[in-house]
Design a protein around this motif. Structure first.
Motif, short mmCIF file in Angstrom:
data_model
loop_
_atom_site.label_atom_id
_atom_site.label_comp_id
_atom_site.label_asym_id
_atom_site.label_seq_id
_atom_site.Cartn_x
_atom_site.Cartn_y
_atom_site.Cartn_z
N CYS A 1 4.52 18.35 -16.36
CA CYS A 1 3.87 17.16 -15.82
C CYS A 1 3.58 17.38 -14.35
N HIS A 2 2.56 16.73 -13.86
CA HIS A 2 2.33 16.64 -12.43
C HIS A 2 3.18 15.50 -11.90
N TYR A 3 4.08 15.84 -10.97
CA TYR A 3 4.93 14.80 -10.38
C TYR A 3 4.40 14.43 -9.00
N LEU A 4 4.30 13.11 -8.75
CA LEU A 4 3.86 12.59 -7.46
C LEU A 4 4.89 11.58 -6.96
N SER A 5 5.37 11.80 -5.74
CA SER A 5 6.24 10.84 -5.08
C SER A 5 5.39 10.05 -4.09
N LEU A 6 5.20 8.75 -4.37
CA LEU A 6 4.35 7.90 -3.54
C LEU A 6 5.23 7.13 -2.56
N GLU A 7 4.86 7.20 -1.28
CA GLU A 7 5.63 6.54 -0.23
C GLU A 7 4.83 5.39 0.38
N PRO A 8 5.47 4.46 1.10
CA PRO A 8 4.73 3.38 1.75
C PRO A 8 3.65 3.91 2.70
N TYR A 9 2.61 3.10 2.88
CA TYR A 9 1.47 3.50 3.70
C TYR A 9 1.89 3.80 5.14
N LEU B 1 15.20 5.18 -3.08
CA LEU B 1 15.22 6.64 -3.18
C LEU B 1 14.55 7.22 -1.94
N LEU B 2 15.18 8.24 -1.37
CA LEU B 2 14.58 8.91 -0.23
C LEU B 2 13.26 9.55 -0.62
N GLY B 3 12.25 9.45 0.26
CA GLY B 3 10.96 10.06 0.01
C GLY B 3 10.98 11.55 0.30
N VAL B 4 10.01 12.24 -0.24
CA VAL B 4 9.95 13.69 -0.09
C VAL B 4 9.77 14.09 1.37
N ASP C 1 0.85 -1.20 0.00
CA ASP C 1 0.00 0.00 0.00
C ASP C 1 0.88 1.25 0.00
N ILE C 2 0.36 2.32 -0.58
CA ILE C 2 1.13 3.57 -0.68
C ILE C 2 0.28 4.74 -0.18
N ARG C 3 0.91 5.92 -0.08
CA ARG C 3 0.21 7.14 0.28
C ARG C 3 0.89 8.31 -0.44
N ILE C 4 0.15 9.41 -0.55
CA ILE C 4 0.74 10.66 -1.06
C ILE C 4 1.13 11.49 0.16
N PRO C 5 2.42 11.62 0.46
CA PRO C 5 2.82 12.37 1.66
C PRO C 5 2.62 13.86 1.45
N GLN D 1 9.76 5.92 4.82
CA GLN D 1 9.68 7.16 4.04
C GLN D 1 10.47 7.12 2.74
N GLY D 2 10.68 5.94 2.19
CA GLY D 2 11.31 5.87 0.88
C GLY D 2 10.29 6.10 -0.22
N THR D 3 10.77 6.50 -1.39
CA THR D 3 9.87 6.68 -2.53
C THR D 3 9.59 5.32 -3.15
N ASN D 4 8.33 4.90 -3.09
CA ASN D 4 7.91 3.62 -3.64
C ASN D 4 7.75 3.71 -5.15
N THR D 5 7.04 4.76 -5.61
CA THR D 5 6.73 4.93 -7.04
C THR D 5 6.74 6.41 -7.37
N SER D 6 7.25 6.74 -8.56
CA SER D 6 7.19 8.11 -9.09
C SER D 6 6.21 8.14 -10.25
N LEU D 7 5.30 9.12 -10.23
CA LEU D 7 4.33 9.29 -11.31
C LEU D 7 4.59 10.60 -12.03
N PHE D 8 4.49 10.54 -13.36
CA PHE D 8 4.65 11.72 -14.21
C PHE D 8 3.40 11.80 -15.10
N ILE D 9 2.53 12.77 -14.84
CA ILE D 9 1.25 12.86 -15.54
C ILE D 9 1.24 14.15 -16.35
N PRO D 10 1.25 14.09 -17.69
CA PRO D 10 1.24 15.32 -18.52
C PRO D 10 0.06 16.23 -18.14
#
Length: 625
Positions: free
Chosen positions: A473-481, A514-517, A444-448, A486-495
C-alpha cells in the motif's frame, strides 16, 4: 467639356453594400483571400507539405504529448478565459466609447484575477471534486445540488423558448421534453447508478484499528541506489529502485542502464533483484544480477525511452488526450519471465480533471530465437525493431479493470505516486468545502515532505488488509496545515495495485494522538547526543505497526545513513556524466543502525537490523518495564 474626376475607393470604404469595418477585419479578410488564392494555384505542393507535417507530427507525437497534457488538465482555465478575451475584443473594436469604458472596467480586473488566481481556483475545485468522488455521502449531496441547478437552468431555458415560439414549435418542444422527463423519472435509479459508477472510482473505508505491517524493508531507497551504484561499470548506471512483489517475496528491483551515447543505441540487459528485508544486500553478479533483454528503459533516449515508447502506443482518438506514463518497474509474470511495467495516469473529467490509475503498459523482452541460438543479434531485426519503436512504440496495455485477471499484477506496486498524493491532498476537504480556504484552514491538512529524503511520501509498505490478503500500500501520514503542529491527523492506506477501497484511520477522531513523520528525525537525534549528526542523518521514517500486548502499536522505522560532503560527491562524480533524478548524497552501512520511535511517547528504541524476527519481542520487553 468639363473634366471627370475618377475617385479610387479605399480598401476600407464600404463596397457593394457592405458595412464599414475596422483595419483588423480587412487585414484578416485580405490574408484569407491570399491563402485561398495560394491553395488554388499550388494544390499539389501544399498537399505534399501537409503530408510531411502530418507524418512529422506522428513521429514527434511523444515530444508533443506533454504540451497536450498541460492543455488537457487546464481546460477549465481555457473555458474561463475565452469569454474574457471575447469581452476584451468587444472593448477594442466594437461599440461606443461608453461601452468600451464599461467593458474595460469589468474585463481587466477579471482577466487579472484569472491570470493570478485562476490556477489556484482550478486546483481548489479539482481537489474538492476528487474528495467528493471517494466519499459516497458527499458525492450524493453534490450530485443532488448539481442536478437541481441543471434542472432549474434547463426549465428556465425551455420556458423562455416557449414564450417566443409559434404553436408548432411549442408542440414539438413539448413532444420532445415530456418523454425525456418521464424517462428520467422512470429510470432515475439506473441513471443514478450509472452516474455513481462512472465517477465514484474509489471509496474510503474508515478503520477502527490500525493495519499491521509486514516484510519490513531495512534499507531506505536512496541507500539501495547508492549501494548499487558502487557496483557499476564505467558505462552503467542503476535506475531508481522500486519495491515490488516477486512471487510471495518483496524485493528491490532496478535496471542496469547504459550511459553516455549508449542510452540512444542500447536497451536494458541486466537487472538488480535484492530482498527488501536484508540489511546487507548483495549486488554482485552472482548474488542479485539477472540477465534480460528489454528494448526500452526509463533513462534511455529517443524511441528507446520507456515513456516515449508507451506514448506512441496510445490511440490518437482517445487515450493520447487522457493518459500519460509515470513510473517504471520490473517484475516477473505468471511464467516467471521478467517484464517491464510502465504505470499510466488517466486524467478523468472535463472541467476539473483528476489523476486516476490508468492501468499498466507491459513491455516484454525481445530476444529472438536467432539471437538465442547464435549469441549475436540479427542486424536486420535490430534495425526493424528500432524503426518499429520510433513509429509505433512497444508494449501491451492492461486497463485497471483487468488487473485482477493477471495474478502477477494483483498486489503489485503499479499505482502512480501522483495519484496517491492527489488523493492525500484531497483530504484537505474532509471538514467541508471551506476547510482549506485561505482565511479558515479549519481541519486543513498537508503532506509533510522531508527535505533530506530522496524518497518522499507516499511510502510503499506491506500491510495486512482487512478484506484480503496482505498487499503493498501507499502510506501517507497527513499532518495539520500549520507547520508548527506536527501530529498525525490522518493515516491513508492506498493499495498499490489500484484496486479496492482507500483505508483511512482518522487519529483526530479517535482521540489517539500520534507524532507526525516530520518530528521523528529530531527525536532520533536527541536519543544519541554523542553522534556526529552533521555526518549522519536519520531518514525515510516509515510505519512499523505491530501487536504489542494484544493491541496495534504504531512505531516509525528509521534508518541512519551517512551524509557525504560536497567535496566527496564532486570527487566521485568528477569527469562523469551527471545522470538526472538520482541522488548520491547518502549511503547506509552494510549493517545500518535502526531506530523504532514510539508514535505515542516519541521514545526511540534501537534494534539489531540483522535480527528482524526479534524486534517485536524486544519491544514487548521494553514496554513491560
Amino acid at each position: 467639356m468639363s473634366e471627370q474626376v475618377v475617385t479610387i475607393p479605399s480598401e476600407n470604404i464600404p463596397v457593394n453594400g457592405e458595412t464599414d469595418h475596422g483595419k483588423l477585419y480587412w487585414a484578416f479578410r485580405h490574408t484569407k483571400e491570399k491563402i485561398t488564392d495560394l491553395l488554388r494555384r499550388h494544390k499539389i505542393l501544399l498537399l505534399l507539405m501537409a503530408g510531411v507535417v502530418l507524418i512529422t507530427s506522428l513521429i514527434l507525437r511523444a515530444a508533443i504529448h506533454p504540451y497536450v497534457m498541460v492543455l488537457r488538465t487546464r481546460i477549465f482555465l481555457v473555458v474561463l478565459g475565452a469569454p474574457l478575451f471575447y469581452m476584451l475584443w468587444q472593448m477594442l473594436f466594437h461599440g461606443s466609447w461608453k461601452r468600451r469604458i464599461l467593458t474595460t472596467m469589468i474585463t481587466i480586473p477579471l482577466l487579472y484575477g484569472a491570470l493570478r488566481w485562476g490556477e489556484a481556483i482550478h486546483e481548489y475545485l479539482a481537489l474538492y471534486w476528487r474528495y467528493v468522488t471517494i466519499t459516497p455521502e458527499k458525492f450524493e449531496q453534490v450530485s443532488l445540488v448539481m442536478a437541481s441547478i441543471a434542472s432549474v437552468s434547463a426549465a428556465s431555458v425551455i420556458l423562455h423558448y416557449l414564450k417566443k415560439s409559434s404553436w408548432k414549435r411549442r408542440l414539438a418542444t413539448c413532444g420532445i421534453t415530456i418523454p425525456l422527463l418521464a424517462g428520467a423519472i422512470y429510470w432515475r435509479a439506473e441513471i443514478i447508478d450509472f452516474w455513481w459508477k462512472s465517477h465514484l472510482t474509489y471509496i474510503q473505508v474508515e478503520l477502527e484499528e490500525l493495519l499491521l505491517t509486514g516484510h519490513e524493508r531495512i534499507q531506505p531507497l536512496h541507500s539501495i541506489y547508492s549501494l548499487a551504484n558502487e557496483k557499476m561499470d564505467q558505462n552503467e548506471s542503476p535506475s531508481i529502485p522500486d519495491t515490488v512483489r516477486i512471487g510471495k517475496e518483496y524485493r528491490w528491483t532496478m535496471a542496469v542502464e547504459p550511459t553516455y551515447a549508449h542510452r540512444a543505441l542500447s536497451g536494458v540487459h541486466e537487472l538488480f533483484n535484492v530482498s527488501v528485508t536484508t540489511p546487507s544486500p548483495d549486488f554482485s553478479k552472482e548474488g542479485s544480477r539477472v540477465e534480460v533483454d528489454f528494448p526500452t528503459g526509463e533513462g534511455l533516449l529517443f524511441g528507446r525511452n520507456s515513456f516515449t515508447a508507451t506514448i506512441k502506443t496510445l490511440s490518437l482518438w482517445w487515450r493520447y488526450w487522457n493518459y500519460e506514463p509515470t513510473d517504471v518497474a520490473y517484475v516477473t509474470d505468471e511464467n516467471g519471465e521478467w517484464v517491464q511495467l510502465v504505470s499510466l495516469v488517466r486524467w478523468k473529467g472535463i472541467f476539473f480533471p483528476r489523476p486516476e490509475f490508468g492501468g499498466v503498459q507491459v513491455i516484454r523482452q525481445i530476444s529472438t530465437q536467432y539471437e538465442k541460438e547464435n549469441k549475436i543479434p540479427n542486424f536486420l531485426e535490430f534495425i526493424s525493431q528500432d524503426i518499429s519503436l520510433m513509429l509505433f512504440g512497444v508494449g501491451e496495455w492492461i486497463p485497471p479493470e483487468e488487473i485482477g485477471k493477471h495474478t502477477f499484477l494483483v498486489g503489485q506496486n503499479v499505482l502512480p505516486q501522483m495519484v496517491s498524493r492527489y488523493i492525500g491532498n484531497s483530504f484537505r476537504f474532509q471538514n467541508g468545502f471551506f476547510a482549506p480556504f485561505p482565511l479558515s484552514h479549519k481541519g486543513d491538512i498537508r503532506i509533510p515532505d522531508l527535505l533530506d529524503d530522496i524518497n518522499p511520501q507516499p511510502f510503499a509498505t506491506f500491510f495486512y488488509l482487512p478484506d484480503r490478503e496482505g498487499a503493498l500500500c501507499h502510506y501517507l501520514s497527513l499532518e495539520p496545515y500549520d507547520p508548527d503542529k506536527q501530529g498525525t491527523n490522518t493515516s491513508l492506506f492506498i493499495p498499490t495495485d489500484g484496486s479496492g477501497p482507500i483505508y483511512v484511520y482518522k487519529h483526530f477522531r479517535k482521540g489517539r494522538d500520534l507524532l507526525g513523520v516530520s518530528t521523528i528525525a529530531t527525536k532520533v537525534m536527541d536519543s544519541k547526543k554523542l553522534y556526529n549528526w552533521e555526518k549522519h542523518r536519520p531518514v525515510e521514517h516509515r510505519p512499523f505497526i505491530k501487536l504489542i500486548d494484544g493491541k496495534p502499536r504504531f512505531f516509525w522505522l528509521t534508518t541512519i545513513v551517512t551524509k557525504k560532503d560536497d567535496e566527496t560527491i564532486e570527487a566521485e562524480t568528477s569527469g562523469t556524466e551527471k545522470i538526472p533524478n538520482l541522488n548520491r548524497k547518502f549511503i547506509a552501512g552494510a549493517n545500518p543502525e535502526i531506530a523504532l520511535t514510539d508514535g505515542v511517547t516519541g521514545e526511540p528504541i534501537w534494534v539489531d537490523p540483522a535480527a528482524l524476527q526479534t524486534w517485536v519481542e524486544e519491544l514487548e520487553k521494553h514496554f513491560q518495564h
